[in-house]
Scaffold this active site. Structure first.
Site, PDB file in Angstrom:
ATOM      1  CB  ILE A  10      22.240  40.998  88.471  1.00  0.00           C
ATOM      2  CG1 ILE A  10      21.386  40.301  89.543  1.00  0.00           C
ATOM      3  CG2 ILE A  10      21.575  40.942  87.105  1.00  0.00           C
ATOM      4  CD1 ILE A  10      20.058  41.007  89.803  1.00  0.00           C
ATOM      5  CE  LYS A  33      31.789  38.127  93.698  1.00  0.00           C
ATOM      6  NZ  LYS A  33      33.035  37.679  93.038  1.00  0.00           N
ATOM      7  N   GLY A  34      26.843  38.435  96.848  1.00  0.00           N
ATOM      8  CA  GLY A  34      26.721  38.880  98.224  1.00  0.00           C
ATOM      9  C   GLY A  34      27.823  38.330  99.092  1.00  0.00           C
ATOM     10  CB  SER A  35      28.187  38.279 102.799  1.00  0.00           C
ATOM     11  OG  SER A  35      26.899  37.743 103.051  1.00  0.00           O
ATOM     12  CG  PHE A  36      27.060  33.614 102.928  1.00  0.00           C
ATOM     13  CD1 PHE A  36      25.970  32.776 102.838  1.00  0.00           C
ATOM     14  CD2 PHE A  36      27.042  34.625 103.867  1.00  0.00           C
ATOM     15  CE1 PHE A  36      24.876  32.939 103.656  1.00  0.00           C
ATOM     16  CE2 PHE A  36      25.950  34.796 104.699  1.00  0.00           C
ATOM     17  CZ  PHE A  36      24.872  33.955 104.598  1.00  0.00           C
ATOM     18  CE  LYS A  80      29.639  33.103  92.610  1.00  0.00           C
ATOM     19  NZ  LYS A  80      30.346  32.358  91.545  1.00  0.00           N
ATOM     20  CE  LYS A 100      22.115  35.742  99.825  1.00  0.00           C
ATOM     21  NZ  LYS A 100      21.908  36.512 101.080  1.00  0.00           N
ATOM     22  CG  ASP A 110      25.203  44.538 107.107  1.00  0.00           C
ATOM     23  OD1 ASP A 110      26.029  45.432 107.412  1.00  0.00           O
ATOM     24  OD2 ASP A 110      25.450  43.662 106.264  1.00  0.00           O
TER      25      ASP A 110
END
EC number: 2.7.11.1
Length: 486
Positions: free
Chosen positions: A99, A101-104, A106, A122, A216
């Site tokens: 569902i 994809k993050g900074s580093f 999935k 994650k 962030d």
């Protein structure tokens, strides 16, 4: 209550929801991209902040749950029972779909096989984290998430690892993130944005009590549950500061970073503190109401130019916004952190939030104005296509791949390793990674405590483990050096 057309526009020269002339809304994670107008007869989301453009259903979530429920109920009788003494691992979960994809890393939806509870998982590839110098960030995020739990955070339930990846299993929130809804041209009403500000205020107040600066806060990192309540996620650049300390590192996403972060980096000084997260809430709230951010800042902007920008550019507020909302945004977007609205007490005293029932809010008894469509899974469907087609090491083939790698490794002389440095890093991660099980922790806390036996006398003093050393999170140290982010 104003109409949807009123909530975006500021003048006749620009259409509602459009940036001023010469200022196109940039694509990517920093800002939403404009979408084509909706087709006739397209469904609209229920909201006092309604939707102009809704995509075709990406995923019939309710039908999927019904279908999966019937097939799973048949298997309930043979549901596995895992040894309570066994650490949770990859085999304890059924992978359902990708569902995000993050900074580093999935993200995929998973179901725990024994309890049938649904979570988001994650996973981060160890080798990629080493190559990108992100090991320390992953470990810091784990350290923070294992110590916190709040109704308006995305909470960690399990963490574990295998030879390839590190895993974090967290709350599953099916309403999508606010960036996704901005990209779908959702028009958020003032009432809806007020609720998000209040829910983030409670989350930030809790984090401050834990000495945590998130660093962030942005629409990408605020997820909605099925009812529309907001939850803050992604602590991979968060930092912990003790009483009286200040952070100094240049960390965050530039369009949402407070002026004092840039000033501290360029000119030195005393650093920054919890006020930076409240600035980010102000930027987010402005963006939700107007469709673009108060300052035209992008990741490519030089830091030095941004220090100058905050002293020369004034934020423009839409005349149709209520004076109470404008006053609240002005206080959140005050350049001087000493005068900025930056505590729960400040927020509760704001005229724009005078009627908020805070006790009801903390129990999620206030109904959100915007409720995500329950017939859709609110994410980009290409994530699953990438996982199935483009990913060289897809998650659903992990078991077979690891068995194959194990067989190959056993047949190869370990002295002929191509990259000793990489292997040393992988070994260090394997040794230092912290396994976590909140479910087991809660069960142990619920058990009645038995009285401790009287201590036995000892002839000789035994060595006592240093408390600071015991609680410190182990890192890769000199093997996998990573920049800290104080």
């Amino acid at each position: 209550m104003r109409s949807g057309a009123e909530r975006r526009g500021s003048s006749a020269a620009a259409s509602p929801g459009s940036p001023p002339p010469g200022r196109a809304r940039p694509a990517g994670s920093d800002a939403p991209s404009a979408l084509p107008p909706p087709a006739a007869g397209q469904p609209r989301a229920r909201d006092s902040g309604d939707v102009r453009s809704q995509p075709r259903p990406l995923f019939q979530w309710s039908k999927w749950k019904k279908r999966m429920g019937s097939s799973m109920s048949a298997a309930t009788a043979r549901r596995p029972v895992f040894d309570d003494k066994e650490d949770v691992n990859f085999d304890h979960f059924q992978i359902l779909r990708a569902i995000g994809k993050g900074s580093f890393g999935k993200v995929c939806i998973v179901q725990k096989r024994d309890t049938e509870k649904m979570y988001a998982m994650k996973y981060m590839n160890k080798q990629q984290c080493i190559e990108r110098d992100e090991v320390r960030n992953v470990f810091r995020e784990l350290e923070i998430l294992q110590e916190i739990e709040h109704v308006f955070l995305v909470n960690l339930w399990y963490s574990f690892q295998d030879e390839e990846d590190m895993f974090m299993v967290v709350d599953l929130l099916l309403g999508g993130d606010l960036r996704y809804h901005l990209q779908q041209n959702v028009q958020f009403s003032e009432d809806t944005v007020r609720l998000y500000i209040c829910e983030m205020a409670l989350a930030l107040d809790y984090l401050r009590g834990q000495h945590i600066i998130h660093r962030d806060v942005k629409p990408d990192n605020i997820l909605l549950d099925e009812r529309g309540h907001a939850h803050l996620t992604d602590f991979n650049i968060a930092t912990i500061i003790k009483d009286g300390e200040r952070a100094t590192a240049l960390a965050g996403t530039k369009p949402y970073m407070a002026p004092e972060i840039f000033h501290s980096f360029v000119n030195g000084g005393t650093g920054y503190s919890f006020e930076v997260d409240w600035w980010s809430v102000g930027v987010m709230a402005y963006e939700l109401l107007r469709g673009w951010r108060p300052y035209d800042i992008h990741s490519s902007n030089a830091v030095e130019s941004l220090v100058q920008l905050f002293s020369t550019v004034s934020v423009q507020y839409v005349p149709t916004w209520s004076k109470e909302m404008v006053a609240l945004l002005r206080k959140l977007l005050t350049v001087n952190p000493e005068h900025r609205l930056s505590s729960l007490q400040d927020v509760q005293a704001a005229p724009a939030l005078a009627g908020v029932l805070w006790d009801h809010l903390s129990e999620k008894r206030v109904e959100p104005g915007f409720v995500p469509n329950k017939g859709r899974l609110h994410c980009d469907p290409t994530f699953e296509l990438e996982e199935m087609i483009l990913e060289s090491r897809p998650l659903h083939k992990k078991k077979k791949r690891l068995a194959k790698n194990k067989s190959r490794d056993n047949s190869r002389d370990s002295s002929q390793s191509e990259n000793d440095y990489l292997q040393d890093c992988l070994d260090a991660i394997q040794q230092d990674f912290v396994i976590f099980n909140r479910e087991k922790l809660k069960r142990s806390q619920d058990l009645p405590r038995e009285p401790l036996p009287a201590p036995e006398s000892r002839d000789a003093a035994e060595p006592v483990e240093d408390e600071a050393e015991r609680s410190a999170l182990p890192m890769c140290g000199p093997i996998c050096p990573s920049a800290g982010s104080g």
